[in-house]
Design an enzyme around this catalytic site. Structure first.
Site, PDB file in Angstrom:
ATOM      1  N   ASP A  13      -3.755  16.558 -13.958  1.00  0.00           N
ATOM      2  CA  ASP A  13      -3.952  15.109 -13.898  1.00  0.00           C
ATOM      3  C   ASP A  13      -4.307  14.535 -15.269  1.00  0.00           C
ATOM      4  OD1 ASP A  13      -3.517  15.434 -11.276  1.00  0.00           O
ATOM      5  OD2 ASP A  13      -5.514  14.780 -10.597  1.00  0.00           O
ATOM      6  N   SER A  14      -5.183  15.236 -15.981  1.00  0.00           N
ATOM      7  CA  SER A  14      -5.659  14.676 -17.251  1.00  0.00           C
ATOM      8  C   SER A  14      -4.512  14.612 -18.267  1.00  0.00           C
ATOM      9  CB  SER A  14      -6.809  15.509 -17.790  1.00  0.00           C
ATOM     10  OG  SER A  14      -6.362  16.838 -17.976  1.00  0.00           O
ATOM     11  N   ARG A  19      14.631  -2.705   7.888  1.00  0.00           N
ATOM     12  CA  ARG A  19      15.768  -2.633   8.784  1.00  0.00           C
ATOM     13  C   ARG A  19      16.083  -4.024   9.363  1.00  0.00           C
ATOM     14  NH1 ARG A  19      16.573  -2.168  14.223  1.00  0.00           N
ATOM     15  NH2 ARG A  19      18.472  -1.064  14.782  1.00  0.00           N
ATOM     16  N   GLU A  30      12.777   6.944   6.189  1.00  0.00           N
ATOM     17  CA  GLU A  30      11.623   6.429   6.908  1.00  0.00           C
ATOM     18  C   GLU A  30      10.407   6.363   5.980  1.00  0.00           C
ATOM     19  OE1 GLU A  30      12.747   5.764   9.840  1.00  0.00           O
ATOM     20  OE2 GLU A  30      11.051   5.479  11.194  1.00  0.00           O
ATOM     21  N   LYS A  85      11.970  13.226  14.161  1.00  0.00           N
ATOM     22  CA  LYS A  85      12.042  11.767  14.230  1.00  0.00           C
ATOM     23  C   LYS A  85      10.689  11.243  13.745  1.00  0.00           C
ATOM     24  CE  LYS A  85      13.635   8.022  17.163  1.00  0.00           C
ATOM     25  NZ  LYS A  85      12.630   7.047  16.814  1.00  0.00           N
ATOM     26  N   CYS A  90     -25.890 -10.189  22.869  1.00  0.00           N
ATOM     27  CA  CYS A  90     -25.668  -8.921  22.184  1.00  0.00           C
ATOM     28  C   CYS A  90     -26.351  -7.789  22.948  1.00  0.00           C
ATOM     29  CB  CYS A  90     -26.223  -9.016  20.763  1.00  0.00           C
ATOM     30  SG  CYS A  90     -26.176  -7.433  19.899  1.00  0.00           S
ATOM     31  N   CYS A 105     -30.267  -7.626  13.749  1.00  0.00           N
ATOM     32  CA  CYS A 105     -29.822  -6.835  14.908  1.00  0.00           C
ATOM     33  C   CYS A 105     -29.760  -5.357  14.491  1.00  0.00           C
ATOM     34  CB  CYS A 105     -28.448  -7.318  15.357  1.00  0.00           C
ATOM     35  SG  CYS A 105     -27.678  -6.243  16.589  1.00  0.00           S
TER      36      CYS A 105
END
Ligand code: IVH
Length: 680
Positions: free
Chosen positions: A35-36, A139, A176, A118, A412, A435
């Site tokens: 990554d670095s 689509r 997809e 699928k 409540c 509350c």
């Protein structure tokens, strides 16, 4: 042939290195670069592009994110319509389909097929010209879809350029888009933390994300994409002659193709593939709702043709819906961190999608009324994988005589104060800030992973602390002593000591985490980061909300609703007390030297740009990337605080506003000059 000048060559090299690394990471799932190292090369490319904007190409990794928010989506006609699939639910449906296919083709014996999963996501149509991604659309109704190219560019597994030496003049790819289960859970957790309604399932979350106007939001949601259909110009040399070859072609071109596709020699193999995945799919990190079977030979596909709405050469084999009946016992209510009251149905336990389910959300008062639930009702409950269980319908004909209708309480259930439902809102709220349910939620949020990330303070412990009156606010957590904690249920000296240490350490967390942890309505992790970057301390943010709200909305991605919510939060005396208490406890409530709020100074630091109209050579996202790489900010609206408006052709009201406020106006050349001066 003359060789490219050194900068151009280096930019090309960097693009290639970065593209290769991203492909290995996102498509092949086999990271090649640390990554670095990636970050360093990416920064080098941004700097090079900032100094030499002419080097920016549309397939540069810098062009994935940063498109300005869209005002809406245009409708586009698909080059080739996107069809739907016929469904088969039973082995005899499958047999019937296969017999019909043999008949249409006038064949006997076995037909080779490809079995694919699928994927339960959203179909996309991607258009490439000369190898470059030029358009991505949903689509829609099949003939026309919505053009969402800016959003799709942010999907890391969608190539911006095909990895082919000689790409065909055009290529159409279908596949997809999806949100993996884990990402889905994280998105919903964040929504829950913000008191927002949850997405019912990953597909809905994906559809909602694809239609987001701001590509930055889309980028943050980390969508994925599996390609499964390829269309090429008829005369393409060495084009695939089977679906199997199409999948290989797509893979070679840089797409992610689902690795579970199989070449199936006959109908028995199709059945076995379907059955194997009925259980196998539970271990997949994303949702599938069946398998798709496609005739392998493309010439035979052509010969089989289409019915009104679907190809004859393919069929979707769907898994039975995971629904089960149960008996409704009672209605419970959950009070969330922001006071939102969610009705929950409690029913006799039923096994569903691999787990036992006895509670399901009813979303809100409207849904509750619509279902017309009565105690003792026979209800149908649905759940699939990661999907939150829900009550789909009531078999009212089975209702016991005299059954009592279930309704949301007036008060409540946690604190007894009257519940409020604002006009036009789906949610019902408890508005009592003390509350205990709201307090518990606020504490859970404060210590959660994305916020202060305090280990060892789980929901059960928080419940004890609140119930025993030991903690009445976030700040009280920091006054708890180890001896007291050790005396609580399921705690010992060691865990108590660890917790005290973890709480003390949490004071060093980054400013954006503290801001997110405060649980301000609409300020999720992404917004908190953006705000923390623009306002390096709570004091700055509080002053800005009160005196210059336009400076809040000038932050990229922050709209009026968020600004208003911030304004309300900072104006509430209890919250002001909380901030003061946190400060006294040693929270800096400000960015430290290494944090995003404290970006290093460049000549463009603190300068705000607004882009309007179309620039002659650069896309707006390219211009934005350059400005940001040089330390500047890009905002969506012009105010007195705007440093420059960069105007292209057909610039509209933003230009006139700039002129009326006396804000400096640049054209593209002027911007480039400024950037050059800045980098020099
Ligand atoms: S083929 C004409 N393959 O299912 C060919 N579709 O119910 C149509 N889907 O709209 C598409 N995975 O969104 C195909 N491997 C796959 C698929 C797939 C998911 C979706 C697609 C389509 C819907 C039809």
């Amino acid at each position: 042939m003359s060789s490219a000048p050194p900068n151009q060559a280096r930019a090309g090299e960097l693009r290639q290195l970065l593209q290769r690394a991203a492909h290995a990471y996102y498509v092949l799932d086999a990271p090649e670069m640390e990554d670095s190292v990636y970050d360093r090369l990416y920064r080098e490319l941004l700097e090079l592009e900032a100094a030499h904007p002419e080097l920016i190409t549309p397939d540069s990794p810098s062009q994935r994110v940063g498109g300005a928010p869209a005002e809406g989506f245009s409708s586009v006609e698909h080059r080739i319509g996107l069809l739907s699939l016929d469904n088969a639910f039973t082995p005899s449906d499958l047999d019937a389909w296969y017999s019909r296919l043999l008949k249409v083709l006038d064949r006997t014996g076995d037909l080779a097929m490809v079995g694919e999963l699928k994927i339960d996501g959203n179909a996309l149509a991607l258009s490439y010209e000369q190898g470059l991604l030029v358009q991505a659309a949903t689509r829609g109704e099949g003939e026309r879809g919505e053009q969402i190219t800016g959003n799709v560019r942010t999907i890391a597994s969608v190539p911006l350029r095909l990895q082919l030496e000689n790409p065909p003049a055009w290529v159409e790819v279908r596949g997809e888009a999806l949100i993996p289960d884990e990402t889905f859970a994280a998105i919903n957790a964040e929504r829950a933390a913000r008191g927002e309604t949850l997405f019912a399932n990953p597909r809905n979350a994906c559809a909602g994300t694809l239609r987001q106007l701001d590509p930055k939001v889309v980028a943050a949601r980390r969508l994925d994409f599996f390609a499964y259909t390829l269309h090429l110009p008829k005369d393409t040399p060495q084009g695939p002659s089977s679906q199997w070859q199409s999948l290989q072609w797509l893979q070679a071109a840089g797409f992610k193709v689902n690795p579970n596709a199989e070449l199936l020699p006959n109908l028995a193999a199709v059945q076995a593939f379907f059955s194997a995945w009925d259980t196998g799919r539970r271990a997949l990190p994303y949702a599938t709702d069946g398998v798709v079977v496609k005739l392998n030979d493309l010439r035979l596909q052509d010969a089989a043709g289409f019915t009104q709405k679907a190809p004859r050469w393919a069929i979707a084999l769907k898994y039975a819906a995971e629904e089960a009946p149960s008996i409704l016992l009672r209605l419970a209510c959950q009070v969330g961190r922001t006071g939102v009251v969610t009705p929950v149905a409690e029913f006799e336990p039923v096994p569903l999608a691999g787990t036992t389910v006895s509670r399901a959300t009813l979303h809100n008062a409207d849904r509750l009324a619509e279902l017309d639930l009565h105690a003792g009702d026979t209800i149908v409950v649905r759940k699939a994988g990661e999907i939150i269980p829900e009550v789909v319908r009531v078999l009212s004909e089975l209702r016991p005589a005299g059954a009592v209708r279930l309704e949301l309480p007036q008060v409540c259930p946690e604190c007894g104060s009257e519940l409020v439902r604002e006009q036009g809102e789906a949610a019902t709220h408890c508005v009592n800030s003390s509350c205990p349910a709201i307090l518990r939620g606020a504490l859970r949020h404060w210590v959660s992973k994305g916020a202060l990330d305090v280990d060892g303070l789980g929901a059960k412990l928080i419940e004890q602390l609140v119930d025993r009156g030991l903690v009445g606010s976030i700040a009280d957590l920091y006054g708890l002593d180890a001896a007291l904690l050790a005396s609580l249920e399921r705690m010992g000296t060691k865990s108590a000591d660890n917790l005290v240490a973890a709480l003390a350490a949490s004071k060093q967390q980054a400013w954006h985490r503290q801001l997110y942890g405060l649980g301000i309505h609409h300020v999720g992790e992404v917004n908190a980061k953006a705000l923390a970057k623009a306002f390096p301390s709570a004091a700055d943010l509080a002053t800005a909300t009160a005196s210059t709200p336009e400076s809040i909305t000038a932050v990229f991605g922050i709209g009026g609703e968020i600004a208003q919510s911030l304004q309300q939060w900072f104006a509430t005396p209890a919250n002001q007390l909380l901030l003061r208490a946190l400060e006294q406890l040693g929270f800096p409530l400000a960015a430290g030297p290494e944090e995003p709020g404290a970006i290093s100074e460049t000549s463009l630091t603190g300068q705000t740009f607004v882009l309007t109209g179309s620039l002659p050579t650069m896309s707006r996202s390219a211009a934005q990337a350059l400005i940001e790489a040089a330390g500047g900010k890009v905002s969506g609206s012009v105010s007195k605080k705007t440093s420059f408006v960069v105007a292209g052709e057909e610039a509209g009201s933003k230009l006139s506003k700039a002129e009326s406020l006396g804000v400096a106006v640049l054209d593209e050349a002027g911007l480039l000059e400024l950037l050059k001066a800045g980098s020099g």
